[in-house]
Motif scaffolding. Structure first.
Motif, PDB file in Angstrom:
ATOM      1  N   ASN A  35       0.830  -1.202   0.000  1.00  0.00           N
ATOM      2  CA  ASN A  35       0.000   0.000   0.000  1.00  0.00           C
ATOM      3  C   ASN A  35       0.867   1.256   0.000  1.00  0.00           C
ATOM      4  O   ASN A  35       1.921   1.293   0.631  1.00  0.00           O
ATOM      5  N   GLY A  36       0.411   2.263  -0.708  1.00  0.00           N
ATOM      6  CA  GLY A  36       1.096   3.544  -0.710  1.00  0.00           C
ATOM      7  C   GLY A  36       2.380   3.581  -1.504  1.00  0.00           C
ATOM      8  O   GLY A  36       3.195   4.475  -1.327  1.00  0.00           O
ATOM      9  N   ILE A  37       2.586   2.637  -2.399  1.00  0.00           N
ATOM     10  CA  ILE A  37       3.805   2.594  -3.210  1.00  0.00           C
ATOM     11  C   ILE A  37       3.650   3.550  -4.396  1.00  0.00           C
ATOM     12  O   ILE A  37       2.581   3.665  -4.985  1.00  0.00           O
ATOM     13  N   SER A  38       4.715   4.258  -4.729  1.00  0.00           N
ATOM     14  CA  SER A  38       4.680   5.168  -5.876  1.00  0.00           C
ATOM     15  C   SER A  38       4.783   4.375  -7.177  1.00  0.00           C
ATOM     16  O   SER A  38       5.228   3.219  -7.182  1.00  0.00           O
ATOM     17  N   SER A  39       4.416   5.015  -8.255  1.00  0.00           N
ATOM     18  CA  SER A  39       4.508   4.372  -9.562  1.00  0.00           C
ATOM     19  C   SER A  39       5.952   4.021  -9.902  1.00  0.00           C
ATOM     20  O   SER A  39       6.233   2.929 -10.406  1.00  0.00           O
ATOM     21  N   ASP A  40       6.874   4.935  -9.607  1.00  0.00           N
ATOM     22  CA  ASP A  40       8.287   4.663  -9.903  1.00  0.00           C
ATOM     23  C   ASP A  40       8.823   3.502  -9.069  1.00  0.00           C
ATOM     24  O   ASP A  40       9.574   2.665  -9.568  1.00  0.00           O
ATOM     25  N   ASP A  41       8.424   3.449  -7.795  1.00  0.00           N
ATOM     26  CA  ASP A  41       8.867   2.331  -6.952  1.00  0.00           C
ATOM     27  C   ASP A  41       8.241   1.013  -7.403  1.00  0.00           C
ATOM     28  O   ASP A  41       8.905  -0.020  -7.418  1.00  0.00           O
ATOM     29  N   ALA A  42       6.963   1.063  -7.776  1.00  0.00           N
ATOM     30  CA  ALA A  42       6.306  -0.146  -8.286  1.00  0.00           C
ATOM     31  C   ALA A  42       6.982  -0.611  -9.569  1.00  0.00           C
ATOM     32  O   ALA A  42       7.234  -1.809  -9.758  1.00  0.00           O
ATOM     33  N   PHE A  43       7.305   0.322 -10.451  1.00  0.00           N
ATOM     34  CA  PHE A  43       7.991   0.011 -11.704  1.00  0.00           C
ATOM     35  C   PHE A  43       9.339  -0.657 -11.418  1.00  0.00           C
ATOM     36  O   PHE A  43       9.670  -1.692 -12.006  1.00  0.00           O
ATOM     37  N   ALA A  44      10.089  -0.087 -10.483  1.00  0.00           N
ATOM     38  CA  ALA A  44      11.404  -0.643 -10.141  1.00  0.00           C
ATOM     39  C   ALA A  44      11.257  -2.043  -9.541  1.00  0.00           C
ATOM     40  O   ALA A  44      12.031  -2.953  -9.877  1.00  0.00           O
ATOM     41  N   GLU A  45      10.282  -2.224  -8.670  1.00  0.00           N
ATOM     42  CA  GLU A  45      10.092  -3.534  -8.053  1.00  0.00           C
ATOM     43  C   GLU A  45       9.634  -4.576  -9.064  1.00  0.00           C
ATOM     44  O   GLU A  45      10.075  -5.723  -9.018  1.00  0.00           O
ATOM     45  N   LEU A  46       8.742  -4.193  -9.962  1.00  0.00           N
ATOM     46  CA  LEU A  46       8.319  -5.129 -11.010  1.00  0.00           C
ATOM     47  C   LEU A  46       9.510  -5.563 -11.848  1.00  0.00           C
ATOM     48  O   LEU A  46       9.697  -6.756 -12.118  1.00  0.00           O
ATOM     49  N   ASN A  47      10.330  -4.603 -12.242  1.00  0.00           N
ATOM     50  CA  ASN A  47      11.498  -4.941 -13.059  1.00  0.00           C
ATOM     51  C   ASN A  47      12.479  -5.823 -12.306  1.00  0.00           C
ATOM     52  O   ASN A  47      13.045  -6.758 -12.884  1.00  0.00           O
ATOM     53  N   ALA A  48      12.652  -5.573 -11.025  1.00  0.00           N
ATOM     54  CA  ALA A  48      13.551  -6.405 -10.228  1.00  0.00           C
ATOM     55  C   ALA A  48      13.042  -7.847 -10.155  1.00  0.00           C
ATOM     56  O   ALA A  48      13.830  -8.794 -10.218  1.00  0.00           O
ATOM     57  N   LEU A  49      11.725  -8.002 -10.036  1.00  0.00           N
ATOM     58  CA  LEU A  49      11.147  -9.344  -9.966  1.00  0.00           C
ATOM     59  C   LEU A  49      11.171 -10.066 -11.313  1.00  0.00           C
ATOM     60  O   LEU A  49      11.229 -11.300 -11.358  1.00  0.00           O
ATOM     61  N   LEU A  50      11.120  -9.328 -12.394  1.00  0.00           N
ATOM     62  CA  LEU A  50      11.009  -9.941 -13.722  1.00  0.00           C
ATOM     63  C   LEU A  50      12.336 -10.136 -14.445  1.00  0.00           C
ATOM     64  O   LEU A  50      12.462 -11.046 -15.265  1.00  0.00           O
ATOM     65  N   LYS A  51      13.333  -9.322 -14.145  1.00  0.00           N
ATOM     66  CA  LYS A  51      14.552  -9.297 -14.964  1.00  0.00           C
ATOM     67  C   LYS A  51      15.286 -10.623 -15.053  1.00  0.00           C
ATOM     68  O   LYS A  51      15.839 -10.953 -16.089  1.00  0.00           O
ATOM     69  N   ASP A  52      15.276 -11.390 -13.989  1.00  0.00           N
ATOM     70  CA  ASP A  52      15.992 -12.664 -14.016  1.00  0.00           C
ATOM     71  C   ASP A  52      15.113 -13.843 -14.418  1.00  0.00           C
ATOM     72  O   ASP A  52      15.572 -14.980 -14.452  1.00  0.00           O
ATOM     73  N   ARG A  53      13.865 -13.567 -14.721  1.00  0.00           N
ATOM     74  CA  ARG A  53      12.930 -14.642 -15.078  1.00  0.00           C
ATOM     75  C   ARG A  53      12.789 -14.823 -16.590  1.00  0.00           C
ATOM     76  O   ARG A  53      12.179 -15.787 -17.042  1.00  0.00           O
ATOM     77  N   PHE A  54      13.328 -13.865 -17.359  1.00  0.00           N
ATOM     78  CA  PHE A  54      13.201 -13.914 -18.813  1.00  0.00           C
ATOM     79  C   PHE A  54      14.559 -13.694 -19.465  1.00  0.00           C
ATOM     80  O   PHE A  54      15.356 -12.880 -18.986  1.00  0.00           O
ATOM     81  N   ILE A  55      14.783 -14.374 -20.551  1.00  0.00           N
ATOM     82  CA  ILE A  55      16.003 -14.181 -21.323  1.00  0.00           C
ATOM     83  C   ILE A  55      15.916 -12.817 -22.006  1.00  0.00           C
ATOM     84  O   ILE A  55      14.913 -12.482 -22.624  1.00  0.00           O
ATOM     85  N   TYR A  57      15.481  -9.779 -20.910  1.00  0.00           N
ATOM     86  CA  TYR A  57      14.345  -8.968 -20.457  1.00  0.00           C
ATOM     87  C   TYR A  57      14.608  -7.479 -20.655  1.00  0.00           C
ATOM     88  O   TYR A  57      15.680  -6.974 -20.314  1.00  0.00           O
ATOM     89  N   GLN A  58      13.627  -6.794 -21.189  1.00  0.00           N
ATOM     90  CA  GLN A  58      13.629  -5.336 -21.309  1.00  0.00           C
ATOM     91  C   GLN A  58      12.249  -4.842 -20.901  1.00  0.00           C
ATOM     92  O   GLN A  58      11.247  -5.310 -21.443  1.00  0.00           O
ATOM     93  N   PRO A  59      12.161  -3.910 -19.936  1.00  0.00           N
ATOM     94  CA  PRO A  59      10.840  -3.412 -19.541  1.00  0.00           C
ATOM     95  C   PRO A  59      10.199  -2.631 -20.679  1.00  0.00           C
ATOM     96  O   PRO A  59      10.876  -1.899 -21.400  1.00  0.00           O
ATOM     97  N   GLY A  60       8.910  -2.823 -20.838  1.00  0.00           N
ATOM     98  CA  GLY A  60       8.178  -2.115 -21.882  1.00  0.00           C
ATOM     99  C   GLY A  60       7.104  -1.243 -21.264  1.00  0.00           C
ATOM    100  O   GLY A  60       6.951  -1.166 -20.047  1.00  0.00           O
ATOM    101  N   PRO A  61       6.336  -0.589 -22.110  1.00  0.00           N
ATOM    102  CA  PRO A  61       5.296   0.310 -21.613  1.00  0.00           C
ATOM    103  C   PRO A  61       4.211  -0.408 -20.828  1.00  0.00           C
ATOM    104  O   PRO A  61       3.549   0.202 -19.985  1.00  0.00           O
ATOM    105  N   ASP A  62       4.033  -1.703 -21.057  1.00  0.00           N
ATOM    106  CA  ASP A  62       3.035  -2.444 -20.287  1.00  0.00           C
ATOM    107  C   ASP A  62       3.417  -2.506 -18.813  1.00  0.00           C
ATOM    108  O   ASP A  62       2.550  -2.392 -17.938  1.00  0.00           O
TER     109      ASP A  62
END
Length: 80
Positions: A35-55, A57-62
């Motif tokens: 709760n109360g997470i900023s968009s930039d922090d959410a974006f950073a956390e999503l990328n941290a969780l996803l980066k090692d799960r895909f060959i 990986y590059q974050p996109g607009p989605d």
């Protein structure tokens, strides 16, 4: 056989996509629980969780769209 003929069959292709969607949903669900997470922090956390799960990986607009929705509190998790 020509190298251009080497590809995943349709059932394998569908499973790969389903698995990728599941990984994405798990990451969004995890970050959306904060709760109360900023968009930039959410974006950073999503990328941290996803980066090692895909060959390659590059974050996109989605990913930014999901981060914005998380920050706005617009996510609901009917699946639990």
């Amino acid at each position: 056989m020509d190298i251009s003929e080497v590809a995943w069959n349709e059932p394998a292709r569908a499973k790969i996509l389903d698995d990728a969607d599941r990984v994405l949903r798990e990451a969004v669900r995890t970050v959306a629980q904060k709760n109360g997470i900023s968009s930039d922090d959410a974006f950073a956390e999503l990328n941290a969780l996803l980066k090692d799960r895909f060959i390659d990986y590059q974050p996109g607009p989605d990913i930014r769209t999901y981060a914005d929705a998380i920050a706005a509190g617009d996510f609901r998790d009917d699946a639990g």
